[in-house]
Design a protein around this motif. Structure first.
Motif, PDB file in Angstrom:
ATOM      1  N   MET A   1      29.334  49.466  41.051  1.00  0.00           N
ATOM      2  CA  MET A   1      30.665  49.149  41.578  1.00  0.00           C
ATOM      3  C   MET A   1      30.743  47.735  42.141  1.00  0.00           C
ATOM      4  O   MET A   1      29.794  47.254  42.761  1.00  0.00           O
ATOM      5  N   PRO A   2      31.884  47.048  41.962  1.00  0.00           N
ATOM      6  CA  PRO A   2      32.083  45.714  42.545  1.00  0.00           C
ATOM      7  C   PRO A   2      32.356  45.807  44.036  1.00  0.00           C
ATOM      8  O   PRO A   2      32.721  46.862  44.557  1.00  0.00           O
ATOM      9  N   SER A   3      32.192  44.682  44.731  1.00  0.00           N
ATOM     10  CA  SER A   3      32.395  44.663  46.176  1.00  0.00           C
ATOM     11  C   SER A   3      33.665  43.924  46.583  1.00  0.00           C
ATOM     12  O   SER A   3      34.026  43.919  47.757  1.00  0.00           O
ATOM     13  N   LYS A   4      34.332  43.298  45.622  1.00  0.00           N
ATOM     14  CA  LYS A   4      35.562  42.558  45.921  1.00  0.00           C
ATOM     15  C   LYS A   4      36.715  43.075  45.066  1.00  0.00           C
ATOM     16  O   LYS A   4      36.497  43.604  43.975  1.00  0.00           O
ATOM     17  N   LEU A   5      37.923  42.884  45.586  1.00  0.00           N
ATOM     18  CA  LEU A   5      39.092  43.368  44.852  1.00  0.00           C
ATOM     19  C   LEU A   5      39.210  42.708  43.493  1.00  0.00           C
ATOM     20  O   LEU A   5      39.642  43.334  42.527  1.00  0.00           O
ATOM     21  N   SER A   6      38.815  41.432  43.399  1.00  0.00           N
ATOM     22  CA  SER A   6      38.890  40.725  42.119  1.00  0.00           C
ATOM     23  C   SER A   6      37.967  41.331  41.075  1.00  0.00           C
ATOM     24  O   SER A   6      38.143  41.093  39.873  1.00  0.00           O
ATOM     25  N   GLY A   7      36.956  42.106  41.523  1.00  0.00           N
ATOM     26  CA  GLY A   7      36.083  42.788  40.584  1.00  0.00           C
ATOM     27  C   GLY A   7      36.553  44.175  40.231  1.00  0.00           C
ATOM     28  O   GLY A   7      36.064  44.772  39.275  1.00  0.00           O
ATOM     29  N   VAL A   8      37.489  44.705  41.014  1.00  0.00           N
ATOM     30  CA  VAL A   8      38.040  46.034  40.751  1.00  0.00           C
ATOM     31  C   VAL A   8      39.137  45.966  39.705  1.00  0.00           C
ATOM     32  O   VAL A   8      39.190  46.775  38.765  1.00  0.00           O
ATOM     33  N   LEU A   9      40.042  45.006  39.849  1.00  0.00           N
ATOM     34  CA  LEU A   9      41.179  44.853  38.941  1.00  0.00           C
ATOM     35  C   LEU A   9      41.006  43.600  38.106  1.00  0.00           C
ATOM     36  O   LEU A   9      40.754  42.513  38.641  1.00  0.00           O
ATOM     37  N   VAL A  10      41.156  43.731  36.796  1.00  0.00           N
ATOM     38  CA  VAL A  10      41.013  42.609  35.865  1.00  0.00           C
ATOM     39  C   VAL A  10      42.193  42.608  34.904  1.00  0.00           C
ATOM     40  O   VAL A  10      42.939  43.584  34.810  1.00  0.00           O
ATOM     41  N   THR A  11      42.347  41.502  34.215  1.00  0.00           N
ATOM     42  CA  THR A  11      43.422  41.404  33.226  1.00  0.00           C
ATOM     43  C   THR A  11      43.163  42.355  32.060  1.00  0.00           C
ATOM     44  O   THR A  11      42.042  42.444  31.551  1.00  0.00           O
ATOM     45  N   ASP A  12      44.179  43.079  31.669  1.00  0.00           N
ATOM     46  CA  ASP A  12      44.098  43.939  30.490  1.00  0.00           C
ATOM     47  C   ASP A  12      43.951  43.033  29.265  1.00  0.00           C
ATOM     48  O   ASP A  12      44.885  42.327  28.889  1.00  0.00           O
ATOM     49  N   SER A  13      42.773  43.035  28.664  1.00  0.00           N
ATOM     50  CA  SER A  13      42.481  42.082  27.586  1.00  0.00           C
ATOM     51  C   SER A  13      43.378  42.278  26.378  1.00  0.00           C
ATOM     52  O   SER A  13      43.627  41.319  25.626  1.00  0.00           O
ATOM     53  N   LEU A  14      43.890  43.487  26.179  1.00  0.00           N
ATOM     54  CA  LEU A  14      44.758  43.739  25.030  1.00  0.00           C
ATOM     55  C   LEU A  14      46.211  43.389  25.349  1.00  0.00           C
ATOM     56  O   LEU A  14      46.863  42.670  24.596  1.00  0.00           O
ATOM     57  N   ALA A  15      46.710  43.862  26.471  1.00  0.00           N
ATOM     58  CA  ALA A  15      48.088  43.563  26.848  1.00  0.00           C
ATOM     59  C   ALA A  15      48.259  42.105  27.235  1.00  0.00           C
ATOM     60  O   ALA A  15      49.336  41.522  27.048  1.00  0.00           O
ATOM     61  N   GLY A  16      47.205  41.495  27.798  1.00  0.00           N
ATOM     62  CA  GLY A  16      47.307  40.118  28.259  1.00  0.00           C
ATOM     63  C   GLY A  16      47.013  39.073  27.203  1.00  0.00           C
ATOM     64  O   GLY A  16      47.074  37.871  27.491  1.00  0.00           O
ATOM     65  N   GLU A  17      46.690  39.487  25.991  1.00  0.00           N
ATOM     66  CA  GLU A  17      46.443  38.522  24.912  1.00  0.00           C
ATOM     67  C   GLU A  17      47.708  37.711  24.645  1.00  0.00           C
ATOM     68  O   GLU A  17      48.806  38.258  24.547  1.00  0.00           O
ATOM     69  N   LEU A  18      47.543  36.392  24.508  1.00  0.00           N
ATOM     70  CA  LEU A  18      48.704  35.523  24.340  1.00  0.00           C
ATOM     71  C   LEU A  18      49.199  35.518  22.894  1.00  0.00           C
ATOM     72  O   LEU A  18      48.412  35.469  21.949  1.00  0.00           O
ATOM     73  N   VAL A  19      50.510  35.566  22.769  1.00  0.00           N
ATOM     74  CA  VAL A  19      51.186  35.468  21.477  1.00  0.00           C
ATOM     75  C   VAL A  19      52.097  34.244  21.564  1.00  0.00           C
ATOM     76  O   VAL A  19      52.882  34.128  22.509  1.00  0.00           O
ATOM     77  N   CYS A  20      51.996  33.353  20.612  1.00  0.00           N
ATOM     78  CA  CYS A  20      52.650  32.052  20.748  1.00  0.00           C
ATOM     79  C   CYS A  20      53.697  31.786  19.661  1.00  0.00           C
ATOM     80  O   CYS A  20      53.599  32.277  18.541  1.00  0.00           O
ATOM     81  N   ASP A  21      54.674  31.006  20.040  1.00  0.00           N
ATOM     82  CA  ASP A  21      55.653  30.422  19.125  1.00  0.00           C
ATOM     83  C   ASP A  21      55.614  28.931  19.372  1.00  0.00           C
ATOM     84  O   ASP A  21      56.272  28.414  20.278  1.00  0.00           O
ATOM     85  N   GLY A  22      54.799  28.247  18.577  1.00  0.00           N
ATOM     86  CA  GLY A  22      54.608  26.826  18.826  1.00  0.00           C
ATOM     87  C   GLY A  22      53.837  26.604  20.112  1.00  0.00           C
ATOM     88  O   GLY A  22      52.733  27.120  20.303  1.00  0.00           O
ATOM     89  N   ARG A  23      54.457  25.874  21.032  1.00  0.00           N
ATOM     90  CA  ARG A  23      53.786  25.536  22.294  1.00  0.00           C
ATOM     91  C   ARG A  23      54.174  26.478  23.431  1.00  0.00           C
ATOM     92  O   ARG A  23      53.869  26.208  24.598  1.00  0.00           O
TER      93      ARG A  23
END
Length: 449
Positions: free
Chosen positions: A255-277
Motif C-alpha cells: 500500500m502507498p503512504s500518500k494520497l498521490s499514490g492512492v489515486l492515479v490518472t485512469d490511463s484509458l480514460a485519460g489518454e489524449l485524443v487530438c485534433d491538430g494542436r
C-alpha cells in the motif's frame, strides 16, 4: 448440489443478495446528484460505489452474523456435532451459498452502473474490472467473516455490535483517506477497508498497488474466515488466523503512504485524443469538436505575445482536483476537473476561460478564493476579448458590487495605456503567472498609471 439448493432456499443467501442490490443502488441514488460525473466513465462509476459501500458492507456483515447463529438459535449445535457427516461440508455449503449470492449481487450492481454509463453515452473501458473484483472479493470475504463471528459468538448482542462496529470502521477509514493535498499522508490501515470517498473527477482511479493490496488482504481474510467457521478446536482456530496475518503483512507492504499514490490518472480514460494542436481526454472525446474550434481561436489570439503557447490540452493529471492547475509556456491547459465544468461550457465562455491569465491558469488551489488573482484573470481575458465579460469560473467577482468596481477601475487604467504598453504589461503578467508570483504584484502591473 442438492444441499446448495436447500441452503439457497432456507438461509438468508437470497435476502443478502437482494440487500446488496437494493441498498447499494438506493444509497448511490441518494448520495449522488442527477448530473454526477461518474456517469461519464465506467471506471468512475464503479469507484463511486465505494461511498455507499459503507452502509452496504455493514448491513451485509450484520445479516451474515445473524445467519451464522442459526445452529445456536435452533439448539442443534450438539446434534450436528455428533453426526458422521463432516461439519465442514455442511458449513461449507452454507458459506458457499451466502458468499456466492452476495458476490453475484455485487457483480450485478457493478455491471448495472457500467450499463448506466454505456446507455448514457459515457466512456466504457476495462479499467473498471480491478475495482469490481476488489469489491466482489471484499463483500464475499466479509460475509464469510460474519458467518464465523455468528457461529463463534452466538449472543443476542453480537448482530447489532457487528453491524455498528463495521459501519464505524468504514466511516473512520473513509475520513482517514480524505486528503486535502496530493502530499497528504494516508493510513495504510484505512486502505484495508473497501470504502473510499470518490474524487470529484471522472479521470481518476485507484492505483495498481492499492488494487493488488486490497485483493490480497480480502482473499486472505476470506480464507481465515472460512477456516474459523469450520474449525472445531482452539488450535484450529488459532491456525486459521495465519492466512489473514500473512495477507495483512503483504498488503501493508504494498500500500502507498500518500494520497498521490492512492489515486492515479485512469490511463484509458485519460489518454489524449487530438485534433491538430488541441487535445482532450478520451473520456471527453465528444467535446473535442467544440474545444478544437475554440482552441484554435485562443491560440490565434495569444499569438501576439512573445513566446506564445502552441497547444491546447486538457489537464488530466490525477491530482488536478486538489492542486493548483498545471502551467506551461507552450501549453494552454483546459481545467476539466473540479468546478465549474469547463468542457461543458458554451464556446464563448470556454474561450474566455482559456484566454484568462493570457493562457496561464491561476495559482490558487481548487475551492479557494483570491480576489486579486480573479481580477487579473478578468483583465487579461478582457484584453484579448476586446472588453470585459463575466468569467464562469469567477462569478462572485462579477456579481459583487465592490469587486466589480475594482475590475472596471483597473480595466480603465489598463486601457488608458498605449497598445504597445498594454501588450507589454499583459506579457509581463503572463510571465509572473508562469512563476506563480504574488497576485497583488501582477494586478499592480496591469493597473499602474
Amino acid at each position: 448440489m442438492t444441499g446448495l439448493r436447500i441452503e439457497l432456499r432456507r438461509s438468508t443467501a437470497l435476502w443478502a443478495g437482494l440487500l446488496v442490490l437494493v441498498s447499494g443502488a438506493g444509497m448511490l441514488v441518494l448520495v449522488t446528484s442527477a448530473n454526477a460525473r461518474w456517469k461519464g466513465n465506467s471506471t468512475s462509476a464503479v469507484l463511486e460505489l465505494r461511498l455507499p459501500l459503507a452502509y452496504v458492507w455493514a448491513l451485509v456483515v450484520g445479516l451474515a452474523v445473524f445467519q451464522g447463529m442459526r445452529d445456536s438459535r435452533a439448539g442443534v449445535t450438539e446434534l450436528f456435532s455428533a453426526t458422521s457427516r463432516p461439519g465442514w461440508v455442511r458449513l461449507g455449503t452454507l458459506a458457499s451459498a451466502v458468499a456466492a449470492v452476495v458476490a453475484a449481487a455485487t457483480a450485478l450492481l457493478c455491471a448495472g452502473v457500467v450499463a448506466v454509463v454505456a446507455f448514457g453515452g459515457g466512456f466504457v473501458s476495462v479499467g473498471f474490472l480491478p475495482l469490481m473484483v476488489t469489491v466482489v472479493i471484499a463483500l464475499a470475504s466479509s460475509v464469510l467473516l460474519g458467518l464465523a463471528v455468528g457461529r463463534l459468538l452466538p449472543h443476542p448482542l453480537t448482530v447489532p455490535v457487528a453491524l455498528v462496529a463495521t459501519f464505524m470502521v468504514a466511516t473512520a477509514a473513509g475520513r482517514a483517506l480524505d486528503g486535502r493535498t496530493a502530499d497528504d499522508e494516508v493510513s495504510r490501515l484505512a486502505l484495508l477497508v473497501p470504502v473510499l470517498d470518490p474524487p470529484s473527477s471522472d479521470l481518476v482511479t485507484t492505483s495498481t498497488s492499492v488494487d493488488i493490496g486490497q485483493i490480497v488482504w480480502f482473499t486472505g481474510l476470506g480464507v481465515t474466515a472460512f477456516l474459523l467457521l469450520v474449525a472445531r478446536s482452539w488450535s484450529g482456530r488459532l491456525a486459521a488466523l495465519v492466512p489473514a496475518g500473512l495477507a495483512v503483512a503483504l498488503a501493508l507492504s504494498i500500500m502507498p503512504s500518500k494520497l498521490s499514490g492512492v489515486l492515479v490518472t485512469d490511463s484509458l480514460a485519460g489518454e489524449l485524443v487530438c485534433d491538430g494542436r488541441v487535445c482532450v481526454s478520451r473520456a471527453h472525446e465528444d467535446r473535442l469538436p467544440v474545444v478544437a474550434a475554440v482552441g484554435r481561436e485562443v491560440l490565434a489570439a495569444l499569438a501576439v505575445l512573445p513566446g506564445p503557447p502552441t497547444e491546447v490540452r486538457e489537464d488530466t493529471s490525477a491530482m488536478a482536483y486538489l492542486t493548483a492547475p498545471q502551467r506551461s509556456r507552450d501549453v494552454v491547459y483546459v481545467r476539466s476537473q473540479g468546478y465549474p465544468r469547463v468542457l461543458t461550457m458554451p464556446p464563448a465562455q470556454l474561450r474566455l476561460e482559456l484566454l484568462a491569465g493570457a493562457g496561464v491558469a491561476d495559482c490558487s488551489t481548487p475551492n479557494t478564493i483570491d480576489v486579486q488573482e480573479a481580477v487579473v484573470r478578468y483583465l487579461t481575458a478582457g484584453y484579448f476579448n476586446g472588453g470585459l465579460a463575466e468569467l464562469a469560473s469567477e462569478p462572485y467577482v462579477w456579481t459583487n458590487t465592490r469587486s466589480r468596481s475594482e475590475v472596471e477601475a483597473a480595466w480603465q487604467a489598463l486601457r488608458s495605456q498605449s497598445p504597445q504598453e498594454q501588450l507589454r504589461r499583459v506579457a509581463q503578467v503572463r510571465e509572473m503567472l508562469l512563476e506563480c508570483q504574488d497576485s497583488s504584484r501582477a494586478l499592480d502591473v496591469l493597473r499602474a498609471a
